[in-house]
Scaffold this active site. Structure first.
Site, short mmCIF file in Angstrom:
data_model
loop_
_atom_site.label_atom_id
_atom_site.label_comp_id
_atom_site.label_asym_id
_atom_site.label_seq_id
_atom_site.Cartn_x
_atom_site.Cartn_y
_atom_site.Cartn_z
N GLU A 1 5.54 3.43 9.64
CA GLU A 1 5.37 3.10 10.06
C GLU A 1 5.26 4.50 11.39
O GLU A 1 4.64 4.34 12.63
CB GLU A 1 6.12 2.35 11.05
N THR B 1 2.64 10.20 -1.83
CA THR B 1 2.90 9.41 -1.03
C THR B 1 3.19 9.55 0.26
O THR B 1 2.61 8.36 1.17
CB THR B 1 3.06 7.24 -2.60
N GLN C 1 1.69 7.69 3.56
CA GLN C 1 1.32 7.63 4.45
C GLN C 1 1.78 7.80 5.69
O GLN C 1 0.89 7.11 6.82
CB GLN C 1 3.28 7.03 4.64
N ILE D 1 12.43 12.85 0.57
CA ILE D 1 11.17 12.51 0.47
C ILE D 1 11.46 11.81 -0.76
O ILE D 1 11.81 13.14 -1.84
CB ILE D 1 10.20 13.76 1.20
N GLY E 1 0.45 -1.17 -0.25
CA GLY E 1 -0.01 -0.31 -0.49
C GLY E 1 0.48 1.68 0.18
O GLY E 1 0.16 1.85 -0.65
N LYS F 1 14.80 7.25 5.15
CA LYS F 1 14.21 6.56 6.27
C LYS F 1 13.19 6.36 6.60
O LYS F 1 12.23 6.39 5.18
CB LYS F 1 14.72 7.78 7.26
N GLY F 2 12.79 5.12 6.51
CA GLY F 2 11.65 4.72 6.42
C GLY F 2 10.26 5.81 7.25
O GLY F 2 10.71 6.00 8.06
MO1 MOS Z 1 5.15 -4.00 8.89
S1 MOS Z 1 4.16 -4.33 11.36
O1 MOS Z 1 6.95 -4.14 9.76
O2 MOS Z 1 4.32 -5.01 8.41
#
Ligand code: MOS
Length: 732
Positions: A695, A624, A628, A619, A457, A691-692
């Protein structure tokens, strides 16, 4: 000057998704297909004493019924001898570990026939009393065994002039992706093909190869589109092996799709946590001691530790810290990772506690964070490769208007509504893991890129297309990127928010190598201007190999390929974290500011305004990326105010396994959300500097909301979700 990176790009798969062209696991057409329906247990603990399939077998269309009594096992006595990933194997024995555990699979000619027959399967049990309540079993793990200590926290706590201590609880929560888990499996000789909904096709391939004791190259797992997963498909779930086993037994393709109810016991969940936080500070607000004791419910099959403590112990400067995190065995299915696992739970506890401390100290909550800001990671002492958190605090405060906040609780109103302003800090790792990708540059002017990664996603199809276009010097419509096939170069699961850093870096590496191959090709020409060129001084731009500084002498790469009779230039690249990373601490950070309005008569809470500022490197695609972060905020609102899996502990059975009674935010719950980025220039984390963020966006939100609720009402609700009944019980 980047041509694509940092510019908004719509999803390359967007049209396919909204028009229904994108195929999800259960939608593939396979001839001669049969349908499997799972039957689940009605007890939480005990043994199946009999399972009667006589009537079900006679029902129209039934092909076969698998139970633990006839489930095929190799001589090892193991269920395929494969790894016990996810902790649970279906139909392995008569033992019941949790309520709604699969006890049979009915395979029939049609879905309706299988569903009908599934209701005719009769099981009897020898039932034992289940224990499913974490709170009732906290003492199962006494003492401080396994504690992580820095300095001397107990003594520092004792000596400090200001201290707070509080307990926080978060209930079980479930991933509720729109797409339920599903697989279609079929065999051709000893070759297995599975269409699966998964976050990692390479992982499921290896799992199934282990289960059936066949070489990995005999297994093909595909998952081109995933309708949300959030961690629910990070480990192989029980159903792919079950589906593939059924297909082998009936010698036909089998499809299994979880019902929404089965989504509640079929893959795990965010565990129920109990956390106690003790904070001590000087009167100047400087933290002197931090103690964090965390317990989470787990299963009897496999331990799952919710990693609530790693981030909290490192987010602020504090010389003395103690962290304990322990699983408590309960008769529930094994928990698993769910978006921002551990971090969002742990930071809820810490960031509420920081707010409590701010009120104890009479220091503005934002000021308290700034006082305790750290440029080095407290545990390792290493500097951060980049950490623009201070800038996030400042920008967020300015955008929100934080300076106009009055400190006292219950001091702000909008008519008869109580107004509260709260804030918190968010954090997540900036991980990179080994990943492979293959780039093929074709003489027709296009590039074809493959990697066995997933797009659950976040926009992976799009960002990988963008990265390829940027570094291959092609327009995005000349790039085709494919994922979700275990025959593609091996990639890790899509998890931990590390996909762009990992797979993106592999594409970057392959693009560098292809550029070198083009330079070599150009240098076959005696007049080549690239004879002494260094790779890093060159770039691919608009179909040309040229110098970055714009010096003359570019060459059309497709002419070059044609002249040399090269139809395709390929590179398979595996990226790995650089050794330089070891010298630094890495992380992504954010600051959240939240406004709530509360009706004191009925206790309803509206999150009327959220400003979230995030620092997560470069970025790539703002469109997107904002999406997120907004999604993270929405989920944070759900976690704070709505979500709870309710368990009837007398029977150990989930009472709300459906989307009617398991509440998530709806449009009416969502108001103004503004997400902002403070970009960081960080070449240490990975060559792309990313970087991520997937989450990160939800971490901090539940705490910011709880803190805003306190500011509005003067009531500290430490038990999520903050529902009107809890506020009214505290009589607002
Ligand atoms: Mo995420 S909880 O690492 O899919």
């Amino acid at each position: 000057m980047a041509k694509y990176i940092g510019k908004e790009m719509s999803r390359v798969d967007g049209v396919a998704k909204v028009t229904g062209k994108a195929k999800y696991a259960a939608e593939f057409k396979v001839p001669n297909l049969t349908y499997g329906v799972i039957v689940t247990s009605t007890i939480a603990k005990g043994t199946i004493t009999s399972i009667d399939t006589t009537e079900a077998s006679r029902a129209p269309g039934v092909v076969h019924i698998l139970t633990h009594e006839n489930y095929p096992r190799p001589s090892s006595g193991q269920n395929g001898g494969g790894p016990r990933r996810g902790g649970f194997r279906a139909l392995d024995s008569a033992q019941i570990f949790f309520n709604m555990q699969p006890i049979a699979l009915v395979v029939a000619e049609t879905f309706e026939q299988a569903r009908f027959a599934a209701r005719l399967v009769k099981a009897t049990y020898k039932e034992e009393k289940p224990m499913t309540d974490l709170i009732g079993a906290l003492d199962q793990v006494p003492g401080q065994q396994g504690a992580r200590t820095r300095g001397n926290p107990a003594a520092a706590f004792e000596a400090a002039p200001v201290k707070i201590e509080a307990e926080y609880t978060i209930p079980i929560e479930h991933h509720n992706p729109m797409e339920p888990h599903a697989a279609i499996a079929f065999w051709e000789g000893d070759k297995l093909t599975v269409f699966d909904k998964t976050q990692g096709v390479s992982m499921v391939r290896d799992h199934l190869a282990g289960v059936f004791q066949i070489p990995a190259e005999n297994v093909r797992v595909t998952s081109p589109f995933v309708g949300g997963a959030f961690g629910s498909s990070l480990a192989p779930n029980y159903y792919p092996a079950l589906t593939a086993t059924a297909a082998r037994v009936v010698k036909r393709p089998v499809k299994v799709v979880y019902t929404r109810t089965q989504m509640f016991t079929g893959h795990g969940y965010r565990s129920h946590t109990w956390q106690k936080v003790s904070l001590a500070a000087g009167r100047d607000g400087k933290l002197m001691a931090f103690m964090h004791d965390s317990r989470n419910n787990s299963s009897t099959i496999q331990d799952w530790v919710e990693n609530t403590t790693s981030h909290p112990r490192n987010i602020y400067a504090c010389p003395n810290a103690l962290s304990i995190q322990r699983p408590v065995k309960t008769d529930m299915p094994p928990p698993c990772a769910m978006r921002a696992p551990g971090a969002v739970s742990g930071m809820f506890a810490l960031e509420c506690a920081m707010d409590e401390l701010a009120y104890e100290l009479k220091i503005d909550p934002l000021e308290l964070r700034l006082i305790n800001f750290t440029d080095t990671e407290p545990d390792s002492g290493k500097p951060y490769s980049s950490k623009a958190l201070r800038e996030c605090y400042h920008l967020g405060a300015e955008k929100f208007g934080w300076k106009d906040r009055s400190f006292e609780p219950r001091s702000m109103r909008d008519g008869r509504l109580l107004v509260g302003w709260g804030m918190a800090t968010g954090v997540w790792g900036a991980m990179q893991v080994p990943a492979s990708a293959k780039v093929a540059l074709k003489v027709d002017g296009t590039a074809y890129v493959t990697s066995a990664t997933a797009d659950i996603g976040p926009g992976t199809y799009t960002v990988m297309t963008l990265i390829t276009a940027e570094h291959m010097g092609l327009d995005t419509d000349k790039v085709k990127f494919e994922l979700g096939d275990s025959n593609f170069p091996t990639a890790p699961v899509q998890g931990g928010s590390f996909t762009t850093a990992s797979v993106g870096s592999a594409i970057y590496g392959a693009a560098q190598n292809i550029r070198q191959k083009l330079i070599d090709l150009a240098n076959k020409d005696t007049n080549s201007v690239f004879k002494t060129a260094k790779l890093e001084d060159t770039e691919l731009l608009e179909g040309k190999l040229c110098f970055k500084d714009g010096s003359t002498g570019s060459v059309d790469i497709f002419d070059l390929m044609r002249r040399n009779n090269v139809t395709v230039l390929e590179d398979l690249y595996t990226s790995r974290p650089s050794p330089e990373r070891q010298n630094y601490a890495t992380g992504a950070h954010g600051a959240q500011f939240v406004e709530v309005k509360i009706d004191p008569a009925v206790g309803t809470i509206k999150v009327t305004r959220v400003i979230e500022v995030t620092a997560c490197g470069k970025i790539m695609n703002p469109k997107t990326s904002h999406s997120q972060e907004i999604g993270g905020v929405v989920w944070g609102i759900g976690m704070a105010l709505h979500e709870a899996t309710e368990v009837d502990h007398r029977h150990g059975r989930i009472m709300n396994p459906n989307l009617q009674h398991y509440h998530v935010p709806v449009n009416a719950d969502i108001h103004e959300i503004e997400t902002l980025f403070v970009e960081e220039d960080d070449k240490i984390v990975n060559p792309l500097g990313v970087k991520g963020m997937g989450e990160l966006g939800m971490v901090g939100i539940p705490a910011a909301i709880a803190n805003a609720v306190f500011h509005a009402t003067g009531k500290r609700i430490r038990d999520l979700p903050i529902t009107p009944d809890k506020l009214l019980a505290e009589s607002i």
